[in-house]
Scaffold this active site. Structure first.
Site, PDB file in Angstrom:
ATOM      1  N   TYR A 164     -20.355  37.241  45.720  1.00  0.00           N
ATOM      2  CA  TYR A 164     -20.039  37.637  44.349  1.00  0.00           C
ATOM      3  C   TYR A 164     -19.640  39.107  44.281  1.00  0.00           C
ATOM      4  O   TYR A 164     -18.666  39.476  43.625  1.00  0.00           O
ATOM      5  CB  TYR A 164     -21.259  37.353  43.479  1.00  0.00           C
ATOM      6  CG  TYR A 164     -21.125  37.691  42.014  1.00  0.00           C
ATOM      7  CD1 TYR A 164     -20.483  36.830  41.139  1.00  0.00           C
ATOM      8  CD2 TYR A 164     -21.672  38.871  41.502  1.00  0.00           C
ATOM      9  CE1 TYR A 164     -20.378  37.133  39.786  1.00  0.00           C
ATOM     10  CE2 TYR A 164     -21.581  39.176  40.157  1.00  0.00           C
ATOM     11  CZ  TYR A 164     -20.930  38.305  39.301  1.00  0.00           C
ATOM     12  OH  TYR A 164     -20.832  38.608  37.968  1.00  0.00           O
ATOM     13  N   LYS A 168     -15.981  40.504  43.084  1.00  0.00           N
ATOM     14  CA  LYS A 168     -15.830  41.415  41.954  1.00  0.00           C
ATOM     15  C   LYS A 168     -15.166  42.723  42.366  1.00  0.00           C
ATOM     16  O   LYS A 168     -14.418  43.330  41.591  1.00  0.00           O
ATOM     17  CB  LYS A 168     -17.192  41.676  41.309  1.00  0.00           C
ATOM     18  CG  LYS A 168     -17.784  40.450  40.618  1.00  0.00           C
ATOM     19  CD  LYS A 168     -16.839  39.849  39.589  1.00  0.00           C
ATOM     20  CE  LYS A 168     -17.489  38.740  38.766  1.00  0.00           C
ATOM     21  NZ  LYS A 168     -16.552  38.152  37.782  1.00  0.00           N
TER      22      LYS A 168
END
Length: 311
Positions: A164, A168
């Site tokens: 993640y 991002k």
């Protein structure tokens, strides 16, 4: 609502809009006058589109996986077909496959990178093609807004989210590149790092501690910034990263050089680096910065300082 904040006559595409943050963003854009193409994987997209039309707005649902490259073009085409224009892209769709790096599987990595980063890229590419062609046809800049969803995880890392965090970080870089590459066509692109209480973040944030209308982590608080960034009022803002939650919006500064170390001669030796760097970092600990705090600790600290107090 002032003219500079009105989205009347504009069309927005919002991904991951069947629930949570995406739903709040779609509703906020519709309330500001935009027609909305609501995208999600399942029935939630149709439910949100129906909610918008029941309130007097205009919306259509397009279901599908944003990581399907062809879906990006389909969303843009549907915006133009249904409402006559494509003006705003809000990328929100994402999934979680939280694992420590030593437990991470190939599919855990691929799935998160695919939905978050490839999903943002697919829609951004399709919108960019549309705006570039529209600008050429118009002989000048057109109206275009991109709001991408990054995370503080890209800034500080997250021990249980290597996939993640990496996705991002990629989204942030994609946003900056989009802002630079499309500015000549009139397009503005920015990224937000939101904290919002949704089904996806329930494990981190838990339940609302009080009155839902005053929830400091309400998605509607984030949606207000998205509305603003999508509006004509934000025409001077592009290539920026905002952290948003509670009653706060923080503008992130670009990375800076903390210190510089120069070799005495034409190149460093290992011994010279040891003499310069080892004393500089001595006593700091292995990871002495903001990232060492858990999400719960950060929220607790924000509540204590009033940053998350109800507006």
């Amino acid at each position: 609502m002032t003219e500079s904040l009105s989205l009347t006559g504009r069309t927005a595409v919002v991904t991951g809009a069947g629930a949570g943050l995406g739903r709040a963003e779609a509703l906020a854009l519709a309330a500001a006058g935009a027609a909305v193409v609501v995208n999600d994987m399942g029935d939630g997209a149709h439910e949100v589109a129906s909610e918008i039309t029941a309130a007097g707005g205009r919306a259509v649902a397009v279901t599908g996986d944003v990581s399907d490259w062809a879906l990006g073009a389909r969303l843009v085409d549907e915006a133009v077909r249904a409402f006559g224009s494509m003006d705003i892209l809000v990328n929100n769709a994402g999934i979680l496959r939280d694992k420590m790096i030593f437990n991470l599987t190939e599919s855990d990595w691929d799935d998160v990178i695919r939905v978050h980063l490839k999903g943002h890229a697919a829609t951004s590419r399709a919108a960019a093609v549309h705006w570039r062609e529209a600008s050429k046809a118009a002989g000048g800049p057109v109206y275009g807004r991109v709001v991408n969803t990054s995370s503080e995880a890209f800034l500080f890392g997250s021990a249980g989210q290597p996939n993640y965090s990496a996705a991002k970080a990629g989204i942030t870089a994609l946003t900056l590149s989009t802002a630079q590459g499309l500015s000549r066509y009139g397009v503005r692109a920015n990224a937000i790092c939101p904290r919002a209480r949704t089904a996806m973040t329930a494990g981190a944030f838990g339940a609302n501690p009080g009155d839902a209308d005053l929830d400091p982590l309400s998605p509607e608080r984030v949606a207000t910034l998205v509305h603003y960034l999508a509006s004509p009022a934000a025409d001077e803002i592009t290539g920026q990263v905002f952290v948003v939650y509670g009653k706060m919006v923080a503008l992130m500064e670009a990375p800076k050089v903390e210190n510089r170390f120069d070799a005495a001669g034409s190149a460093f030796s290992p011994e010279e680096l040891d003499g310069l760097l080892t004393p500089y970092f001595a006593g700091r600990g292995p990871y002495e910065n903001y990232a060492a705090f858990s999400v719960a600790e950060l929220e607790k600290a924000a509540l204590a300082t009033g940053d998350l107090a109800g507006a």
